[in-house]
Design a protein around this motif. Structure first.
Motif, PDB file in Angstrom:
ATOM      1  N   ALA A   1      -8.800 -27.793  -1.876  1.00 53.87           N
ATOM      2  CA  ALA A   1      -8.106 -27.576  -0.605  1.00 53.87           C
ATOM      3  C   ALA A   1      -8.215 -28.772   0.340  1.00 53.87           C
ATOM      4  O   ALA A   1      -7.640 -28.746   1.426  1.00 53.87           O
ATOM      5  CB  ALA A   1      -8.656 -26.321   0.079  1.00 53.87           C
ATOM      6  N   GLY A   2      -8.950 -29.809  -0.053  1.00 56.43           N
ATOM      7  CA  GLY A   2      -9.007 -31.019   0.760  1.00 56.43           C
ATOM      8  C   GLY A   2     -10.191 -31.140   1.696  1.00 56.43           C
ATOM      9  O   GLY A   2     -10.199 -31.989   2.588  1.00 56.43           O
ATOM     10  N   PHE A   3     -11.223 -30.332   1.508  1.00 54.23           N
ATOM     11  CA  PHE A   3     -12.417 -30.439   2.335  1.00 54.23           C
ATOM     12  C   PHE A   3     -13.290 -31.593   1.844  1.00 54.23           C
ATOM     13  O   PHE A   3     -13.349 -31.870   0.647  1.00 54.23           O
ATOM     14  CB  PHE A   3     -13.224 -29.135   2.288  1.00 54.23           C
ATOM     15  CG  PHE A   3     -12.660 -28.037   3.137  1.00 54.23           C
ATOM     16  CD1 PHE A   3     -13.185 -27.763   4.389  1.00 54.23           C
ATOM     17  CD2 PHE A   3     -11.582 -27.285   2.687  1.00 54.23           C
ATOM     18  CE1 PHE A   3     -12.657 -26.747   5.175  1.00 54.23           C
ATOM     19  CE2 PHE A   3     -11.044 -26.267   3.458  1.00 54.23           C
ATOM     20  CZ  PHE A   3     -11.581 -25.993   4.711  1.00 54.23           C
ATOM     21  N   SER A   4     -13.986 -32.231   2.787  1.00 49.91           N
ATOM     22  CA  SER A   4     -14.884 -33.351   2.490  1.00 49.91           C
ATOM     23  C   SER A   4     -16.270 -33.067   3.053  1.00 49.91           C
ATOM     24  O   SER A   4     -16.404 -32.375   4.077  1.00 49.91           O
ATOM     25  CB  SER A   4     -14.357 -34.640   3.126  1.00 49.91           C
ATOM     26  OG  SER A   4     -13.066 -34.931   2.660  1.00 49.91           O
ATOM     27  N   ALA A   5     -17.270 -33.664   2.435  1.00 53.46           N
ATOM     28  CA  ALA A   5     -18.656 -33.465   2.868  1.00 53.46           C
ATOM     29  C   ALA A   5     -18.901 -34.106   4.229  1.00 53.46           C
ATOM     30  O   ALA A   5     -18.385 -35.185   4.530  1.00 53.46           O
ATOM     31  CB  ALA A   5     -19.604 -34.053   1.833  1.00 53.46           C
ATOM     32  N   ILE A   6     -19.693 -33.399   5.042  1.00 56.59           N
ATOM     33  CA  ILE A   6     -20.108 -33.886   6.357  1.00 56.59           C
ATOM     34  C   ILE A   6     -21.585 -33.564   6.542  1.00 56.59           C
ATOM     35  O   ILE A   6     -22.190 -32.858   5.733  1.00 56.59           O
ATOM     36  CB  ILE A   6     -19.284 -33.249   7.505  1.00 56.59           C
ATOM     37  CG1 ILE A   6     -19.425 -31.721   7.508  1.00 56.59           C
ATOM     38  CG2 ILE A   6     -17.832 -33.700   7.436  1.00 56.59           C
ATOM     39  CD1 ILE A   6     -18.870 -31.037   8.742  1.00 56.59           C
ATOM     40  N   ASP A   7     -22.150 -34.055   7.641  1.00 60.42           N
ATOM     41  CA  ASP A   7     -23.513 -33.703   8.018  1.00 60.42           C
ATOM     42  C   ASP A   7     -23.524 -32.289   8.592  1.00 60.42           C
ATOM     43  O   ASP A   7     -22.474 -31.765   8.974  1.00 60.42           O
ATOM     44  CB  ASP A   7     -24.044 -34.688   9.071  1.00 60.42           C
ATOM     45  CG  ASP A   7     -24.291 -36.076   8.487  1.00 60.42           C
ATOM     46  OD1 ASP A   7     -24.604 -36.168   7.277  1.00 60.42           O
ATOM     47  OD2 ASP A   7     -24.166 -37.052   9.242  1.00 60.42           O
ATOM     48  N   PRO A   8     -24.705 -31.680   8.698  1.00 60.59           N
ATOM     49  CA  PRO A   8     -24.776 -30.356   9.332  1.00 60.59           C
ATOM     50  C   PRO A   8     -24.115 -30.394  10.712  1.00 60.59           C
ATOM     51  O   PRO A   8     -24.180 -31.397  11.423  1.00 60.59           O
ATOM     52  CB  PRO A   8     -26.282 -30.098   9.452  1.00 60.59           C
ATOM     53  CG  PRO A   8     -26.885 -30.922   8.367  1.00 60.59           C
ATOM     54  CD  PRO A   8     -26.021 -32.151   8.271  1.00 60.59           C
ATOM     55  N   PHE A   9     -23.462 -29.296  11.057  1.00 62.33           N
ATOM     56  CA  PHE A   9     -22.778 -29.220  12.340  1.00 62.33           C
ATOM     57  C   PHE A   9     -23.398 -28.120  13.182  1.00 62.33           C
ATOM     58  O   PHE A   9     -24.388 -27.492  12.784  1.00 62.33           O
ATOM     59  CB  PHE A   9     -21.261 -29.041  12.148  1.00 62.33           C
ATOM     60  CG  PHE A   9     -20.876 -27.851  11.318  1.00 62.33           C
ATOM     61  CD1 PHE A   9     -20.625 -26.625  11.901  1.00 62.33           C
ATOM     62  CD2 PHE A   9     -20.742 -27.964   9.934  1.00 62.33           C
ATOM     63  CE1 PHE A   9     -20.253 -25.527  11.133  1.00 62.33           C
ATOM     64  CE2 PHE A   9     -20.372 -26.868   9.155  1.00 62.33           C
ATOM     65  CZ  PHE A   9     -20.134 -25.643   9.765  1.00 62.33           C
TER      66      PHE A   9
END
Length: 151
Positions: free
Chosen positions: A126-134
């Motif tokens: 679906a196009g999600f990318s890894a990020i840091d905790p939010f």
């Protein structure tokens, strides 16, 4: 045919689905790594709780968007075992994205677990990318944090 609509999560079959999702998470992760919103929180005005139903009205999947201004968090994605392989989760996720876009949300974020392989594959497709905790989350080696720009 699958119909997806915003519904009240306080329905017997939906409560059972939510409990099944919690049991699945409990089988994969310790309690401190599970971040399920409780039923009362899912009924809050800033939550758009969606249910996917088949042509007979049987609930197949759930998902929610928690609105947080220009971003929103995806929560409570779950499909019944009978619905797996029928793209129900992908359809629910698309409905959540559309609902968020209609409310001027720019970014969707979520937390899932490292052992939730089907979910990770769904979000990657679906196009999600890894990020840091939010907001609201601490670093956790069992968590994966993802986002997708939608606006």
């Amino acid at each position: 045919m699958i119909r997806i609509a915003i519904e009240d999560p306080d329905q017997p079959e939906i409560r059972a689905m939510l409990a099944a999702g919690e049991a699945n998470s409990a089988s994969l992760y310790p309690a401190e790594s599970n971040h399920h919103l409780p039923l009362d929180a899912l009924r809050a005005p800033d939550v758009l709780f969606h249910v996917a139903r088949d042509a007979e009205g049987i609930a197949l999947g759930t998902g929610a968007v928690v609105l947080k201004g220009d971003w929103a968090e995806v929560k409570r994605m779950w499909t019944t075992p009978a619905a797996r392989g029928r793209r129900v989760a992908a359809q629910v996720l698309a409905a959540l994205e559309a609902a968020a876009q209609a409310r001027d949300v720019q970014v969707l974020r979520l937390e899932t677990g490292v052992n939730s392989h089907a979910a990770l594959a769904l979000y990657a497709r679906a196009g999600f990318s890894a990020i840091d905790p939010f907001e609201g989350y601490a670093p956790d080696p069992l968590s994966v944090f993802l986002e997708k720009r939608i606006g």
